[in-house]
Design a protein around this motif. Structure first.
Motif, PDB file in Angstrom:
ATOM      1  N   GLN A  72       9.533  -3.464   2.022  1.00  0.00           N
ATOM      2  CA  GLN A  72       8.723  -4.610   2.435  1.00  0.00           C
ATOM      3  C   GLN A  72       7.924  -5.257   1.323  1.00  0.00           C
ATOM      4  OE1 GLN A  72       6.488  -3.683   5.969  1.00  0.00           O
ATOM      5  NE2 GLN A  72       8.283  -2.971   7.091  1.00  0.00           N
ATOM      6  N   GLY A  73       7.885  -4.669   0.140  1.00  0.00           N
ATOM      7  CA  GLY A  73       7.324  -5.340  -1.012  1.00  0.00           C
ATOM      8  C   GLY A  73       5.825  -5.223  -1.205  1.00  0.00           C
ATOM      9  N   VAL A  74       5.304  -6.099  -2.083  1.00  0.00           N
ATOM     10  CA  VAL A  74       3.896  -6.034  -2.486  1.00  0.00           C
ATOM     11  C   VAL A  74       2.946  -6.337  -1.339  1.00  0.00           C
ATOM     12  CG1 VAL A  74       4.361  -6.552  -4.908  1.00  0.00           C
ATOM     13  CG2 VAL A  74       3.987  -8.431  -3.284  1.00  0.00           C
ATOM     14  N   ALA A  75       3.436  -6.968  -0.287  1.00  0.00           N
ATOM     15  CA  ALA A  75       2.563  -7.282   0.855  1.00  0.00           C
ATOM     16  C   ALA A  75       2.016  -6.024   1.515  1.00  0.00           C
ATOM     17  CB  ALA A  75       3.337  -8.109   1.881  1.00  0.00           C
ATOM     18  N   VAL A  76       2.656  -4.882   1.275  1.00  0.00           N
ATOM     19  CA  VAL A  76       2.176  -3.620   1.834  1.00  0.00           C
ATOM     20  C   VAL A  76       0.760  -3.309   1.348  1.00  0.00           C
ATOM     21  CG1 VAL A  76       2.565  -1.101   1.807  1.00  0.00           C
ATOM     22  CG2 VAL A  76       4.472  -2.669   2.207  1.00  0.00           C
ATOM     23  N   PHE A  77       0.422  -3.755   0.138  1.00  0.00           N
ATOM     24  CA  PHE A  77      -0.924  -3.515  -0.375  1.00  0.00           C
ATOM     25  C   PHE A  77      -1.964  -4.189   0.522  1.00  0.00           C
ATOM     26  CE2 PHE A  77      -4.633  -4.405  -2.999  1.00  0.00           C
ATOM     27  CZ  PHE A  77      -4.850  -3.174  -3.612  1.00  0.00           C
ATOM     28  N   LEU A 287      -2.640   0.806  -5.482  1.00  0.00           N
ATOM     29  CA  LEU A 287      -1.884  -0.185  -6.260  1.00  0.00           C
ATOM     30  C   LEU A 287      -0.660   0.448  -6.937  1.00  0.00           C
ATOM     31  CD1 LEU A 287      -1.622  -3.082  -7.230  1.00  0.00           C
ATOM     32  CD2 LEU A 287      -3.117  -2.514  -9.162  1.00  0.00           C
ATOM     33  N   PRO A 288      -0.809   1.584  -7.643  1.00  0.00           N
ATOM     34  CA  PRO A 288       0.391   2.219  -8.190  1.00  0.00           C
ATOM     35  C   PRO A 288       1.377   2.649  -7.108  1.00  0.00           C
ATOM     36  CG  PRO A 288      -1.563   3.090  -9.262  1.00  0.00           C
ATOM     37  CD  PRO A 288      -2.031   2.256  -8.106  1.00  0.00           C
ATOM     38  N   ALA A 289       0.863   3.158  -5.980  1.00  0.00           N
ATOM     39  CA  ALA A 289       1.757   3.623  -4.919  1.00  0.00           C
ATOM     40  C   ALA A 289       2.661   2.498  -4.429  1.00  0.00           C
ATOM     41  CB  ALA A 289       0.939   4.204  -3.757  1.00  0.00           C
ATOM     42  N   VAL A 290       2.098   1.314  -4.228  1.00  0.00           N
ATOM     43  CA  VAL A 290       2.895   0.165  -3.771  1.00  0.00           C
ATOM     44  C   VAL A 290       3.893  -0.254  -4.843  1.00  0.00           C
ATOM     45  CG1 VAL A 290       2.794  -2.281  -3.143  1.00  0.00           C
ATOM     46  CG2 VAL A 290       1.154  -0.659  -2.152  1.00  0.00           C
ATOM     47  N   LEU A 291       3.446  -0.328  -6.100  1.00  0.00           N
ATOM     48  CA  LEU A 291       4.338  -0.783  -7.166  1.00  0.00           C
ATOM     49  C   LEU A 291       5.465   0.210  -7.446  1.00  0.00           C
ATOM     50  CD1 LEU A 291       1.845  -2.491  -9.624  1.00  0.00           C
ATOM     51  CD2 LEU A 291       3.493  -3.558  -8.067  1.00  0.00           C
TER      52      LEU A 291
END
Length: 487
Positions: A72-77, A287-291
């Motif tokens: 689902q991408g960066v929007a998860v943050f 932030l690292p977890a999402v990236l």
């Protein structure tokens, strides 16, 4: 030295340090239930923060969030971290601090015991215990699955999923059963520093191996550009987003293992300091977890469903050497153990204090501690059986537990903030909230605007609390004053 030997040596060193801390705590632990379960209610800011933060961070964050971001991408943050960073400290203030004061005043050790005493009803304590057990057991399963999955990937199958899961349970049982709350909190300081330090280091090291942040982002733009776009559909539409925001913000204070750690705080100042630190450290972690998940989609395409839970260890295996792979496994184990130990201790304390003591009044304090240790063993066996079944993805299992915990928050809030609140209101709230949640999960209730089942559970729990209280007699004034003090 082979790669497997290097990984094993690093992990063995981590486990040895954890056990030594547990033994030292055991020697400092008195035989009383208050010292065993709450560490004497004397925890200061640093240990309290690391204990709460370590308990809060599970494979849901280290593996489940990268797995979700993979699809689902960066929007998860924005779906999680931004809300959690402010929501959790707010609930610590609104529920945690008054609950800590009331627990100290009443001498309560568990959340169920606190609300049973506050409302003058053993039935409230039993209802809370049943709900806590129902939603904590699957959440424990996610922790052990995460450890087993990471170990299997990083050792290339030389340590199987089942063997790794059994090992992590065995080590956690050893220091938790011996040292109680003091052991779990002292080890949480070491464990929290371990996984947070490694995640930050891994972020920069993996980014460097991918050619830098710009090159890593360009690779995603070329191979999976939708992961870098603003999402407005599915889970990110207003209805699902708002209802998930409720779940992720309200659920943490309803974790019984988190609330018990709040009870262990020395004073209000320690808890206020924790609230100041929480948003910053959560952003550093999330932030690292999402990236990791977004980068992994370009690096390791084609993972389907729950297979994406392995994307973080897969990146580590591809880009970091054996010693750092060992540190990665130690970091995940630290996240697992820092939560699992708290869950084991809290559920065992509730069984002994909220169930066993009512069945056998006058149970000696020493026997109470022994019973808690035996229950820890039995609970771990049940967790292991469920882990081997691996029923769903880490995110989906955690989402079920989170939704259930949210149905308890009206009782937890009103019980320490509203003097008129009654036992009937609490029981009606718990029953109505869980019934509505079950009906919504089964598809019986509609989902207007795409709201998640948790929204129905929360609304029904609020309605049950208000209606049950309105239809019942006010609690005796002396009972309220004993718990909450004079108005």
């Amino acid at each position: 030295m082979t790669s497997l030997a290097a990984i094993g040596l690093v992990v063995a060193a981590y486990l040895a340090i954890t056990l030594v801390i547990g033994v030292v705590a055991y020697r400092r632990t008195a035989g009383t239930p208050e010292d065993y379960f709450l560490g004497g209610r004397a925890t200061r800011t640093t240990v309290l923060f690391m204990a709460l933060f370590g308990t809060n961070v599970t494979p849901f964050v280290l593996l489940g969030i990268p797995g979700l971001a993979y699809h689902q991408g960066v929007a998860v943050f924005g779906l999680n971290a931004a809300i959690v960073g402010f929501g959790i400290p707010l609930t610590f203030f609104l529920i945690g601090e008054p609950a800590r004061r009331v627990a100290r005043r009443l001498g309560a050790i568990t959340p169920a015991e606190l609300y049973a005493e506050r409302l003058g009803s053993p039935a409230v304590g039993l209802a809370l215990f049943a709900a806590f057990f129902l939603y904590t057991l699957p959440y424990m399963v996610t922790a052990v699955i995460g450890a087993g999955l990471t170990a299997e990937v990083l050792t290339e199958g030389n340590l199987s999923f089942g063997a790794a899961s059994a090992l992590i349970l065995g080590i956690t049982i050893a220091y938790t059963a011996l040292g109680g709350m003091r052991a779990t909190m002292w080890t949480n300081v070491f464990q929290g520093a371990t996984f947070l330090g490694f995640i930050v280091a891994a972020f920069f090291l993996i980014a460097d191996r991918l050619g830098g942040l710009g090159a890593a982002t360009s690779a995603v733009q070329a191979r999976a550009p939708h992961l870098l776009e603003k999402a407005t559909t599915g889970a990110f539409a207003p209805g699902p987003w708002a209802s998930w925001a409720l779940a992720i913000s309200l659920t943490v204070i309803a974790f019984p293992h988190m609330l018990v750690r709040v009870f262990a705080a020395r004073d209000a100042a320690a808890l206020k300091n924790v609230c100041r630190l929480y948003p910053l450290v959560l952003v550093v972690l999330w932030l690292p977890a999402v990236l990791f998940g977004v980068w992994g989609a370009a690096e390791v395409p084609g993972l389907q469903g729950k297979a994406s839970d392995a994307i973080f260890p897969l990146l580590v295996a591809r880009h970091l050497g054996p010693v750092l792979q060992g540190m990665a496994l130690a970091g995940v184990l630290a996240a697992v153990m820092s939560t699992l130990d708290a869950q084991l201790l809290t559920l065992s304390s509730m069984l002994t204090r909220d169930v066993l003591r009512r069945v056998r009044p006058g149970l000696a304090p020493a026997r109470e501690v022994v019973a808690a240790r035996l229950f820890t063993l039995a609970l771990s066996a049940a967790v292991f059986v469920l882990v081997l079944a691996r029923p769903a993805s880490l995110f989906d299992i955690a989402a079920f537990s989170f939704s259930g915990y949210v149905t308890l928050t009206p009782t937890l809030l009103l019980g320490v903030r509203w003097r008129r609140f009654t036992a009937a209101g609490a029981i009606a709230s718990i029953a109505a909230g869980n019934l509505a949640l079950a009906l919504a999960l089964a598809g019986v209730l509609p989902a207007p605007f795409g709201v998640l089942p948790v929204a129905w559970g929360l609304l029904a729990a609020i309605a049950g609390a208000l209606l049950g209280t309105a239809l019942s007699r006010p609690p005796p004034a002396e009972q309220v004053e004993r718990a909450l003090g004079r108005a």
